[in-house]
Write a protein that holds these residues in place. Structure first.
Motif, PDB file in Angstrom:
ATOM      1  N   ALA A 153      28.303 -10.854  27.863  1.00  0.00           N
ATOM      2  CA  ALA A 153      27.474 -10.291  26.803  1.00  0.00           C
ATOM      3  C   ALA A 153      25.895 -11.317  26.537  1.00  0.00           C
ATOM      4  O   ALA A 153      24.909 -10.912  26.450  1.00  0.00           O
ATOM      5  CB  ALA A 153      27.863 -10.056  25.462  1.00  0.00           C
ATOM      6  N   THR A 201      35.351  -5.056  22.201  1.00  0.00           N
ATOM      7  CA  THR A 201      34.173  -4.708  21.474  1.00  0.00           C
ATOM      8  C   THR A 201      33.570  -5.873  20.730  1.00  0.00           C
ATOM      9  O   THR A 201      32.463  -6.149  20.569  1.00  0.00           O
ATOM     10  CB  THR A 201      34.353  -3.390  20.755  1.00  0.00           C
ATOM     11  N   ALA A 241      30.240  -7.870  21.211  1.00  0.00           N
ATOM     12  CA  ALA A 241      29.303  -7.836  19.906  1.00  0.00           C
ATOM     13  C   ALA A 241      29.006  -9.391  19.305  1.00  0.00           C
ATOM     14  O   ALA A 241      27.756  -9.485  18.993  1.00  0.00           O
ATOM     15  CB  ALA A 241      29.867  -7.143  18.632  1.00  0.00           C
ATOM     16  N   LEU A 257      24.354  -1.307  22.115  1.00  0.00           N
ATOM     17  CA  LEU A 257      25.688  -1.550  22.599  1.00  0.00           C
ATOM     18  C   LEU A 257      26.241  -0.051  22.391  1.00  0.00           C
ATOM     19  O   LEU A 257      25.983   0.782  21.308  1.00  0.00           O
ATOM     20  CB  LEU A 257      26.426  -2.480  21.664  1.00  0.00           C
ATOM     21  N   CYS A 307      30.382   1.626  23.016  1.00  0.00           N
ATOM     22  CA  CYS A 307      31.613   1.228  23.465  1.00  0.00           C
ATOM     23  C   CYS A 307      32.359   2.798  23.677  1.00  0.00           C
ATOM     24  O   CYS A 307      32.316   3.748  23.145  1.00  0.00           O
ATOM     25  CB  CYS A 307      32.400   0.757  22.166  1.00  0.00           C
ATOM     26  N   PHE A 320      23.091  -0.818  18.072  1.00  0.00           N
ATOM     27  CA  PHE A 320      23.976   0.028  18.871  1.00  0.00           C
ATOM     28  C   PHE A 320      23.825   1.313  18.802  1.00  0.00           C
ATOM     29  O   PHE A 320      22.807   2.010  18.034  1.00  0.00           O
ATOM     30  CB  PHE A 320      25.503  -0.205  18.243  1.00  0.00           C
TER      31      PHE A 320
END
Length: 317
Positions: free
Chosen positions: A57, A77, A81, A99, A101, A310
């Motif tokens: 990430a 996740t 993050a 983001l 998921c 997100f």
């Protein structure tokens, strides 16, 4: 950005061990094909060790990716993050990728927080296509003693003990594992003495059975411990059960979030929280499903407001 595409570049991070290796549920090829029409350049990377997702990430931010899709459980996740948030802090002013998921874990609490129990193929298409797509900016909890970030929250007492018990129940899968873990923990649990401080004010000083601090409503995918929580309201919620309440009754009520007004429940909001055992014993602690129990008797949680972009439904629940 090319016409008709939501993002020029994206990274798909997969955890082959999530959900006890349920690769039949979601595989990287299926996800890549689902994203192909909406992401110009998609890089697919599988995690190989603990912390790898966070490293991927961080690199995605450095490479200027527009999108990060993570296929894994709550732990994966959280790693992703954490990497995005940490990169944003270190690279002040950096534009973070959004983001999304895909639920492949045991509890999938974060996915349920955003999309309920809807199939991921539907939600991915909704998130990445059409003028109604939406990016929200989530509040993240920062656990100061360990310099770690949590999406859903950090729990002490019964919350942490249930997680530890669930990790030992390898013969069970999914949410059944947590149900069995709850039954075992509740039978043996004893309250502990603790002081809880919120924004400098002591809100409880006495025995405690559990505390939970964070932004997510659900823990273990099924317990709505913090039903009033909103992910992007600039506050974290706290829910605690004192030592006098009926633990089994309250845990049953959490399934529908009906416990908040019951005697023995402390529920409040704030930006800075301290939970400390007043007997000096180690505090049972977890964050987003990761065990963090050590020698410390104190946990300090701060707020990082609106730091994580997100993808969410086009309307707010």
């Amino acid at each position: 950005m090319q016409p008709g595409r939501w993002a020029d570049s994206g990274v798909l991070i997969t955890n082959p061990l999530a959900g006890a290796g349920r690769v039949d549920l979601v595989d990287a090829g299926t996800l890549a094909r689902s994203c192909a029409e909406l992401v110009g350049d998609l890089t697919v990377i599988g995690t190989r060790y603990r912390g790898h997702a966070e490293e991927i990430a961080v690199k995605a931010v450095a490479d200027g990716a527009d999108l990060v899709v993570v296929a894994g459980g709550d732990g994966t996740t959280r790693e992703v993050a954490s990497g995005l948030v940490r990169a944003g802090v270190e690279r002040s002013g950096a534009l973070l990728p959004a983001l999304f998921c895909v639920p492949v874990g045991t509890a999938n609490s974060f996915y349920r927080e955003i999309w309920s129990d809807r199939p991921w193929r539907q939600t991915l298409a909704e998130a990445l296509s059409g003028p109604a797509r939406r990016v929200r900016h989530i509040d993240v909890a920062h656990i100061q003693e360990s310099d770690t970030y949590a999406l859903l929250g950090t729990g002490t007492g019964v919350v942490a003990e249930v997680l530890a018990a669930a990790n030992r129940l390898t013969e069970l899968a999914g949410r059944d594992r947590y149900r069995q873990a709850v039954a075992r923990v509740v039978a043996a649990h004893r309250p502990y003495p603790a002081r809880i401080t919120v924004d400098g004010e002591v809100v409880h000083d006495g025995t405690v059975q559990l505390t939970n601090i964070g932004g997510g409503r659900y823990r273990a995918g099924q317990f709505k411990l913090m039903p009033r929580s909103v992910l992007d309201d600039g506050l974290l919620d706290l829910c605690a059960f004192d030592g006098t309440c009926d633990l089994i009754e309250l845990l049953n009520l959490t399934r529908e979030g009906q416990h908040v007004e019951r005697p023995g429940v402390i529920y409040t909001r704030g930006r800075h929280f301290v939970v400390e055992r007043t007997d000096g014993a180690p505090l049972s602690l977890e964050y987003d499903g990761e065990m963090a129990t050590g020698e410390r008797s104190r946990c300090t949680v701060g707020l990082r407001a609106g730091v994580l972009p997100f993808l969410a439904p086009p309307h707010r629940a």
